[in-house]
Design a protein around this motif. Sequence first.
Motif, PDB file in Angstrom:
ATOM      1  N   TRP A 170       0.825  -1.204   0.000  1.00  0.00           N
ATOM      2  CA  TRP A 170       0.000   0.000   0.000  1.00  0.00           C
ATOM      3  C   TRP A 170       0.866   1.264   0.000  1.00  0.00           C
ATOM      4  N   GLN A 171       2.052   1.206   0.635  1.00  0.00           N
ATOM      5  CA  GLN A 171       2.952   2.362   0.607  1.00  0.00           C
ATOM      6  C   GLN A 171       3.549   2.554  -0.788  1.00  0.00           C
ATOM      7  N   ILE A 172       3.885   1.462  -1.433  1.00  0.00           N
ATOM      8  CA  ILE A 172       4.408   1.546  -2.804  1.00  0.00           C
ATOM      9  C   ILE A 172       3.326   2.070  -3.745  1.00  0.00           C
ATOM     10  N   ALA A 173       2.088   1.594  -3.569  1.00  0.00           N
ATOM     11  CA  ALA A 173       0.972   2.067  -4.399  1.00  0.00           C
ATOM     12  C   ALA A 173       0.730   3.554  -4.183  1.00  0.00           C
ATOM     13  N   LYS A 174       0.912   4.018  -2.952  1.00  0.00           N
ATOM     14  CA  LYS A 174       0.732   5.442  -2.637  1.00  0.00           C
ATOM     15  C   LYS A 174       1.769   6.290  -3.372  1.00  0.00           C
ATOM     16  N   MET A 175       3.020   5.816  -3.390  1.00  0.00           N
ATOM     17  CA  MET A 175       4.065   6.550  -4.118  1.00  0.00           C
ATOM     18  C   MET A 175       3.790   6.549  -5.619  1.00  0.00           C
ATOM     19  N   LYS A 176       3.365   5.423  -6.126  1.00  0.00           N
ATOM     20  CA  LYS A 176       3.057   5.330  -7.554  1.00  0.00           C
ATOM     21  C   LYS A 176       1.914   6.282  -7.914  1.00  0.00           C
ATOM     22  N   TYR A 177       0.885   6.313  -7.078  1.00  0.00           N
ATOM     23  CA  TYR A 177      -0.238   7.229  -7.295  1.00  0.00           C
ATOM     24  C   TYR A 177       0.237   8.683  -7.305  1.00  0.00           C
ATOM     25  N   GLN A 178       1.154   8.996  -6.408  1.00  0.00           N
ATOM     26  CA  GLN A 178       1.657  10.370  -6.330  1.00  0.00           C
ATOM     27  C   GLN A 178       2.394  10.765  -7.605  1.00  0.00           C
ATOM     28  N   LEU A 200      16.568   3.657  12.952  1.00  0.00           N
ATOM     29  CA  LEU A 200      15.929   4.577  12.003  1.00  0.00           C
ATOM     30  C   LEU A 200      16.802   4.762  10.762  1.00  0.00           C
ATOM     31  N   ALA A 201      18.128   4.828  10.964  1.00  0.00           N
ATOM     32  CA  ALA A 201      19.044   4.960   9.826  1.00  0.00           C
ATOM     33  C   ALA A 201      18.998   3.713   8.947  1.00  0.00           C
ATOM     34  N   ASN A 202      18.985   2.552   9.559  1.00  0.00           N
ATOM     35  CA  ASN A 202      18.917   1.306   8.790  1.00  0.00           C
ATOM     36  C   ASN A 202      17.609   1.212   8.010  1.00  0.00           C
ATOM     37  N   GLU A 203      16.513   1.669   8.631  1.00  0.00           N
ATOM     38  CA  GLU A 203      15.222   1.671   7.952  1.00  0.00           C
ATOM     39  C   GLU A 203      15.266   2.576   6.719  1.00  0.00           C
ATOM     40  N   ARG A 204      15.847   3.741   6.879  1.00  0.00           N
ATOM     41  CA  ARG A 204      15.905   4.699   5.769  1.00  0.00           C
ATOM     42  C   ARG A 204      16.729   4.152   4.616  1.00  0.00           C
ATOM     43  N   ILE A 205      17.842   3.505   4.950  1.00  0.00           N
ATOM     44  CA  ILE A 205      18.703   2.922   3.915  1.00  0.00           C
ATOM     45  C   ILE A 205      17.963   1.810   3.177  1.00  0.00           C
ATOM     46  N   ALA A 206      17.274   0.946   3.940  1.00  0.00           N
ATOM     47  CA  ALA A 206      16.576  -0.190   3.335  1.00  0.00           C
ATOM     48  C   ALA A 206      15.463   0.262   2.391  1.00  0.00           C
ATOM     49  N   LYS A 207      14.757   1.318   2.762  1.00  0.00           N
ATOM     50  CA  LYS A 207      13.609   1.753   1.967  1.00  0.00           C
ATOM     51  C   LYS A 207      13.988   2.682   0.813  1.00  0.00           C
ATOM     52  N   TYR A 208      15.176   3.277   0.888  1.00  0.00           N
ATOM     53  CA  TYR A 208      15.546   4.263  -0.125  1.00  0.00           C
ATOM     54  C   TYR A 208      15.628   3.647  -1.517  1.00  0.00           C
ATOM     55  N   ALA A 209      16.150   2.437  -1.607  1.00  0.00           N
ATOM     56  CA  ALA A 209      16.271   1.793  -2.922  1.00  0.00           C
ATOM     57  C   ALA A 209      14.904   1.632  -3.583  1.00  0.00           C
ATOM     58  N   ILE A 210      13.866   1.414  -2.775  1.00  0.00           N
ATOM     59  CA  ILE A 210      12.507   1.273  -3.310  1.00  0.00           C
ATOM     60  C   ILE A 210      11.924   2.641  -3.649  1.00  0.00           C
ATOM     61  N   ARG A 211      12.208   3.624  -2.812  1.00  0.00           N
ATOM     62  CA  ARG A 211      11.622   4.952  -2.974  1.00  0.00           C
ATOM     63  C   ARG A 211      12.274   5.762  -4.090  1.00  0.00           C
ATOM     64  N   ILE A 245      10.972   9.024  -6.366  1.00  0.00           N
ATOM     65  CA  ILE A 245      11.510  10.356  -6.103  1.00  0.00           C
ATOM     66  C   ILE A 245      12.029  10.980  -7.394  1.00  0.00           C
ATOM     67  N   ASP A 246      12.801  10.201  -8.150  1.00  0.00           N
ATOM     68  CA  ASP A 246      13.353  10.698  -9.413  1.00  0.00           C
ATOM     69  C   ASP A 246      12.256  11.004 -10.424  1.00  0.00           C
ATOM     70  N   ALA A 247      11.215  10.178 -10.442  1.00  0.00           N
ATOM     71  CA  ALA A 247      10.125  10.362 -11.410  1.00  0.00           C
ATOM     72  C   ALA A 247       9.348  11.645 -11.144  1.00  0.00           C
ATOM     73  N   MET A 248       9.311  12.082  -9.879  1.00  0.00           N
ATOM     74  CA  MET A 248       8.556  13.291  -9.522  1.00  0.00           C
ATOM     75  C   MET A 248       9.412  14.548  -9.513  1.00  0.00           C
ATOM     76  N   ASP A 249      10.719  14.381  -9.548  1.00  0.00           N
ATOM     77  CA  ASP A 249      11.633  15.500  -9.349  1.00  0.00           C
ATOM     78  C   ASP A 249      11.316  16.667 -10.287  1.00  0.00           C
ATOM     79  N   THR A 254      18.071  13.736 -18.163  1.00  0.00           N
ATOM     80  CA  THR A 254      17.643  12.602 -17.347  1.00  0.00           C
ATOM     81  C   THR A 254      18.461  12.581 -16.061  1.00  0.00           C
ATOM     82  N   GLN A 255      18.036  11.721 -15.121  1.00  0.00           N
ATOM     83  CA  GLN A 255      18.790  11.572 -13.882  1.00  0.00           C
ATOM     84  C   GLN A 255      20.218  11.109 -14.164  1.00  0.00           C
ATOM     85  N   GLU A 256      20.371  10.252 -15.147  1.00  0.00           N
ATOM     86  CA  GLU A 256      21.709   9.788 -15.527  1.00  0.00           C
ATOM     87  C   GLU A 256      22.559  10.954 -16.028  1.00  0.00           C
ATOM     88  N   ASP A 257      21.946  11.860 -16.780  1.00  0.00           N
ATOM     89  CA  ASP A 257      22.672  13.048 -17.250  1.00  0.00           C
ATOM     90  C   ASP A 257      23.153  13.888 -16.071  1.00  0.00           C
TER      91      ASP A 257
END
Length: 407
Positions: free
Chosen positions: A81-89, A115-126, A130-134, A360-363
């Motif tokens: 549901w959190q991933i779906a929320k980001m996709k919707y955004q 909290l730091a470990n949580e942020r690191i683990a979730k960042y790869a998914i997020r 983030i890049d798509a909305m930038d 692009t983000q790669e650029d």
Amino acid sequence: MKNKILKEYAKLIAKKGVNIQKGQEVWITAGLDQPKFVEMLVKECYMLGAKKVVVDWQYDKLTVLDSKYMSQEAMNEMPEWQIAKMKYQTEVLPARIYLDSDDPDGMKNARQDKLANERIAKYAIRKPYIDAMDNKYQWCIAAVPGREWAKKVFPDISVSKAVEKLWEAILYTSRANCNPIENWIKHNDNLHQKCKLLNSLQLKYLHYTSANGTDLKVELLENAEFLAGSEKSLQGIEFNPNIPSEEVFTTPKAGAVEGIVYSTKPLSYQGALIENFYIIFKDGKVCEVSAENNEELLRQMVSMDDGAKMLGECALVPYDSPINNSGILFYNTLFDENASCHLALGRGFSNCIKDYGKYTQEDFDKMGVNTSMIHVDFMIGSDTLDIVGETRDGRKIQIFKNGNWSI
């Protein structure tokens, strides 16, 4: 605080902050401190034609409890549901309003390692979302006083008086007391004129020196510009990301900074204060840090990923600024960064690149725009700070002298 004044402040955030477009969704993130103001803000959003207004409530004490009692495995999970929320955004591109009222010490008892470990683990998914909305949507960070925050700033008076006094300070520094919309039209114009002047200089380096020992040289990107005040999304919508704002900023070249820099104000990070610290850069990256308070948290911050060890922002703010002249230490980055020159570790701003919509983000990565899961501003301005700019044709120009503009 009088409702009439607060209503004007709410209108400023909705109209000049995110500049809500008719039929647009609005998402508001807020603490539990000022429900009546949130109600006012939601109404102003609807008055401007918002299709839907969603409020996400946050409460630091619950995050502290999670960090203490939830397993690391459970904290690291990213449910569908959190991933779906980001996709919707990414599809809807709502205007985002962040109301800051956090207690500066509200997370000091949290398990920062978890909290730091949580942020690191979730960042790869997020990160893909983030890049798509930038740069594609409007957003604004503004403030309302929380009880604990108010008592931190004004410890010698009652809670109710402290909250009222903090309201007064927020409204004054946000130019929201009288004709706020007109005030911000003029303020944006002044800031944009300063950007125009700086961009005309074609600066390659900024060299910072101060009586406290700061001696830092930062290389700027050749195709980056200085920005300030209002910005435009890739949809062509003008908005003000920060209320208040006194800064003129740019994105430096990732991995191109040498020297030492000393903080001049406490840094509120993850709900705890890092105080009286310095950072040494060698070969473009952080190689040493020291702090009188929460040094381990500072070390953790610069170790979040490789980009956390490099600069993502150089921001110029005169020492003689309205926020600094108020004499108030806010213990809040939104205000303290606009009282003082500051730098940021972590993610750079791709919209500082000329014609950024073409890339692009790669650029951006190839250009040298830093990428990271963090973007943390820390204050370095003082009444002895000098900044000398070096142009691309070798001229040296005094940008700041004794903490203030000299151009």
